[in-house]
Scaffold this active site. Structure first.
Site, PDB file in Angstrom:
ATOM      1  N   CYS A   1     -62.817   4.554 -90.434  1.00  0.00           N
ATOM      2  CA  CYS A   1     -63.446   4.588 -91.757  1.00  0.00           C
ATOM      3  C   CYS A   1     -64.778   3.834 -91.732  1.00  0.00           C
ATOM      4  CB  CYS A   1     -62.456   4.048 -92.800  1.00  0.00           C
ATOM      5  SG  CYS A   1     -62.940   4.439 -94.484  1.00  0.00           S
TER       6      CYS A   1
ATOM      7  N   HIS B   1     -57.083   6.826 -91.918  1.00  0.00           N
ATOM      8  CA  HIS B   1     -56.558   5.502 -91.572  1.00  0.00           C
ATOM      9  C   HIS B   1     -55.234   5.607 -90.823  1.00  0.00           C
ATOM     10  CE1 HIS B   1     -59.322   2.850 -93.789  1.00  0.00           C
ATOM     11  NE2 HIS B   1     -59.502   3.904 -94.569  1.00  0.00           N
TER      12      HIS B   1
ATOM     13  N   GLU C   1     -53.739   3.292 -89.283  1.00  0.00           N
ATOM     14  CA  GLU C   1     -52.938   2.066 -89.463  1.00  0.00           C
ATOM     15  C   GLU C   1     -52.101   2.112 -90.735  1.00  0.00           C
ATOM     16  OE1 GLU C   1     -56.003   2.439 -90.196  1.00  0.00           O
ATOM     17  OE2 GLU C   1     -56.667   1.091 -91.808  1.00  0.00           O
TER      18      GLU C   1
END
Lengths: 222, 97
Positions: A86, A189, A191
């Site tokens: 990002c 994302h 994560e």
């Protein structure tokens, strides 16, 4: 194996990335303030998401001038795995470590939702454990994610949006790699898509294999 | 770079950074949902961008504009791949002493 997770003023994805690396996949990760970062002693770097320097000038533009990027540039030229997520992707593009530009979304608004991405290139340290063409779910959350490059054929696209193109990216590109494949950036994302507790109905934890790929690649001496 | 110590004046150089070529969704939305939606006709396009003003010491106005254009290019204040730098004008701000 040590992974540095770089924190700039305005970074907000650092603890999530460190959590997944340390607690979910079992790599050793340190969150490092950008002014203190020295590449020596680290096998890989993650530049997490957020709003470094309040997105002033352009998202990622000011962080890309940090001395930390000099260290990261050296590590990249040594072939070490470097990941930008990002805002981290925006920083890598602004620094010239990855080609192209990330422009304000089309339609022009902040997008925060789960999407599906297709993995086009499994010859990077962050995608080695995906299958070619595999579709993975991850959330996006960005206002400036419209990937643009004059010659999209020339770019080493690693991820494309599957189905809808949420931000108007050229050729639906969601993530790219350097020519050698060791530097990778993506807008979604991973994560936030690595544990069951975070995944909404209808999606899977499509980010987990990215971190497992890094672990596997490092253990094989990438 | 500001030419400190150069005999001359102090100038305010106005620049704007706009998109070139690729879509400009902010400008398009302002045109469609504000201007045209208000019933005004005749406005054909709206371009969005970012304004910056540089106060710089330089021998003359022309030198100030050139120095700012150079630094914007060299320091990548705009990205020439996707942006156009518009030099909007220059104002004499006096000696600056």
């Amino acid at each position: 194996m040590r992974v540095a997770v770089i924190r700039f003023p305005g970074t907000n994805g650092d603890l999530d990335v460190a959590h997944v690396l340390n607690r979910v996949v079992g790599l050793r990760a340190d969150v490092v303030w950008h002014e203190k970062f020295e590449g020596e002693g680290y096998d890989a770097v993650v530049i997490p998401g957020g709003f470094s320097y309040g997105d002033w000038l352009r998202a990622g533009a000011i962080a890309s001038r940090s001395p930390a990027l000099k260290e990261i540039r050296e590590m990249a030229s040594d072939g070490k795995p470097i990941l930008g997520i990002c805002n981290g992707f925006q920083i890598l593009v602004e620094s010239g470590l990855l080609p192209g530009a990330l422009l304000p979304n089309d339609p022009p608004r902040f997008m925060a939702r789960w999407v599906r991405v297709k993995v086009l290139n499994t010859k990077t340290p962050f995608t080695a454990m995906y299958n070619d063409g595999e579709v993975a779910s991850m959330p996006i959350a960005h206002g400036e994610g419209r990937y643009y490059i004059d010659d999209p054929i020339s770019v080493n696209a690693v991820f494309t949006y599957h189905g809808e193109n949420p931000n108007g990216s050229i050729n639906s590109i969601a993530g790219v790699a350097s020519g050698d494949g060791n530097v990778v950036g993506l807008m979604p994302h991973p994560e936030r898509a690595s544990e069951d507790a975070l995944v909404p109905r209808g999606h899977g934890k499509g980010g987990l294999k990215l971190w497992l790929s890094l672990k596997e690649s490092l253990s094989r001496g990438w | 770079m500001p030419m400190n110590g150069v005999k001359g004046g102090r100038y305010l150089v106005h620049v704007a950074i706009t998109l070139k070529g690729s879509r400009d969704p902010e400008g398009e939305t302002i045109l469609k949902d504000v201007v045209t939606a208000s019933g005004l006709s005749g406005v054909l396009k709206v371009r969005s961008g970012k304004y910056l003003g540089f106060v710089i010491s330089a021998p003359n106005a022309e030198g100030a504009v050139k120095a700012v254009a150079d630094l914007c290019y060299r320091l990548r204040i705009y990205n020439p791949t996707v942006h156009e730098l518009l030099m909007l004008g220059v104002e004499d701000e006096g000696s600056g002493d």
